[in-house]
Each structure stands twice: as C-alpha cells, then as structure tokens.
Design a protein around this motif. Structure first.
Motif, PDB file in Angstrom:
ATOM      1  N   GLY A 187       0.816  -1.211   0.000  1.00 14.11           N
ATOM      2  CA  GLY A 187       0.000   0.000   0.000  1.00 14.11           C
ATOM      3  C   GLY A 187       0.848   1.260   0.000  1.00 14.11           C
ATOM      4  N   GLU A 214       2.011  -8.317  -5.042  1.00 11.89           N
ATOM      5  CA  GLU A 214       0.868  -7.464  -4.716  1.00 11.89           C
ATOM      6  C   GLU A 214       0.948  -6.133  -5.474  1.00 11.89           C
ATOM      7  N   ARG A 244      -0.007  -6.740  -9.122  1.00  5.41           N
ATOM      8  CA  ARG A 244      -1.463  -6.900  -9.259  1.00  5.41           C
ATOM      9  C   ARG A 244      -2.138  -5.530  -9.214  1.00  5.41           C
ATOM     10  N   SER A 245      -1.746  -4.717  -8.250  1.00  2.00           N
ATOM     11  CA  SER A 245      -2.315  -3.382  -8.098  1.00  2.00           C
ATOM     12  C   SER A 245      -2.001  -2.511  -9.311  1.00  2.00           C
ATOM     13  N   GLU A 288      -4.155  -3.386 -12.325  1.00  2.00           N
ATOM     14  CA  GLU A 288      -5.510  -2.840 -12.207  1.00  2.00           C
ATOM     15  C   GLU A 288      -5.529  -1.355 -12.550  1.00  2.00           C
ATOM     16  N   TRP A 337      -0.245   6.347 -10.303  1.00  2.00           N
ATOM     17  CA  TRP A 337      -0.161   5.110  -9.522  1.00  2.00           C
ATOM     18  C   TRP A 337       0.623   4.049 -10.293  1.00  2.00           C
TER      19      TRP A 337
END
Length: 200
Positions: free
Chosen positions: A94, A125, A128-129, A132, A157
């Motif tokens: 995150g 992770e 994957r983020s 998206e 992002w």
C-alpha cells in the motif's frame, strides 16, 4: 497498522529494557519523525497501549539516569506481535510509506530467506495493483465512469508501482548477494535482543 507500534516494540526488544525517553530518543536519532511520522506523544501512547495488551511489561529501573523511572521489557506476546507486524510491513504494497520504512529498518531481525520471500510477496501485490491501475487508466473515454481529470492519478499510480517494484527487486538482489547482517548470520544483527541481561 501503526509504524510507531512496530518501531516501539523493536527498540524495546533490541534494548532489552528501556524507558520511554530512551525509546523516543532512539527513534528520533533514526529520523523516524520524518519517514514514519513518529511523535513523542505517539511513542508514550504506544508504550501504554502495548503494556495494557500484555505485549510489554513495566519494570522499575533503579539508578537509571539518577532518577528511578518506569522501564519496559518485551513479553512473549510482544515478540509475536513484533514479528507479525514486521512480516506485514515487509510484504505491504500500500501507500503507507512509514510502515514500509519501519519494516526495512528492522528487517535484519529476521532470517535472510524469509525477508526475501516477504519482499517477493510485496512485488506480487504491487504488480497486481499496478495492472488494475493500468487497465483503468487505459479505458476508452466511453467506458470511463469517473471525471476525466482523475485519469492522470491512475497513470501516477502506475508509475509509482513500477518504481516500487524496481526498488524492491534491487533490495532482493542485495540480500541475495549477502549484503546486510541478518538474524541468521549473527545474534548481533541490528534489531536483535542484547546477548547479556538487559540494563535500563
């Protein structure tokens, strides 16, 4: 999850025994007020909360800087919580940079192979983020269901994720090359408890 909580447990563990001022001074010397937003009030709050939860225990340290103070030692539950938080921080993908910084600061208190595995989980992770975000950013104008000026945020992002993946891969390479003294290399690795009995 709080970077302060992880860092406070880490400092108490590596000190063997420490009073609040010593914990705070150590974290300020590390620059944690800048990269993890650690404040003196949050340090004392974490000490009280961790003690109430049974993860730290209070002890009286006689002769500590002339004045008797309450000091803290880590408990078995505290050790378990420290390792849980540390593993979460190292695999975290995150935008809580303070948490990642806290994890990297204390990563040497884990075995090398485990840290590498956790960082690989972080990469998975992140990828994957990032996929998206990329998929969303590439939607056609007709498919886009958000204000048009928000589209650049998804591209930002995507760029952040790419840089984070590259940085994490670099750290993994360094670890695989044997850089840094880890817990399974030496009992004196940074973040390990003292070899001798603790002093306040």
């Amino acid at each position: 999850m709080s970077a302060t909580r992880l860092l406070v447990l880490g400092v108490v563990r590596m000190s063997g025994r420490a009073h609040g001022y010593r914990v705070g001074r150590e974290l300020m010397d590390w620059g944690a007020s800048e990269w993890a937003n650690v404040k003196w009030g949050s340090i004392y709050h974490a000490l009280r909360k961790l003690t109430a939860e049974g993860r730290l225990r209070e002890v009286t340290a006689e002769g500590d800087d002339v004045v008797e103070r309450v000091s803290y030692e880590i408990t078995e539950d505290g050790e378990a919580e420290l390792h849980r938080l540390l593993r979460t921080a190292l695999s975290h993908a995150g935008d809580d940079h303070g948490l990642l910084c806290a994890g990297i600061t204390l990563m040497t208190s884990l075995p090398r192979a485990e840290v590498i595995d956790l960082l690989r989980s972080r990469i998975a992770e992140l990828e994957r983020s990032g996929a998206e975000a990329l998929k969303t950013a590439r939607l056609s104008t007709e498919e886009w269901d958000k204000p048009e000026h928000v589209r650049p945020l998804f591209r930002l992002w995507e760029l952040y994720v790419g840089a984070a993946v590259e940085w994490t891969r670099g750290l993994i390479r360094e670890l695989e090359e044997g850089r840094y003294t880890m817990a399974d290399d030496s009992p004196r690795a940074f973040g390990q408890p003292p070899a001798e009995s603790p002093r306040g």
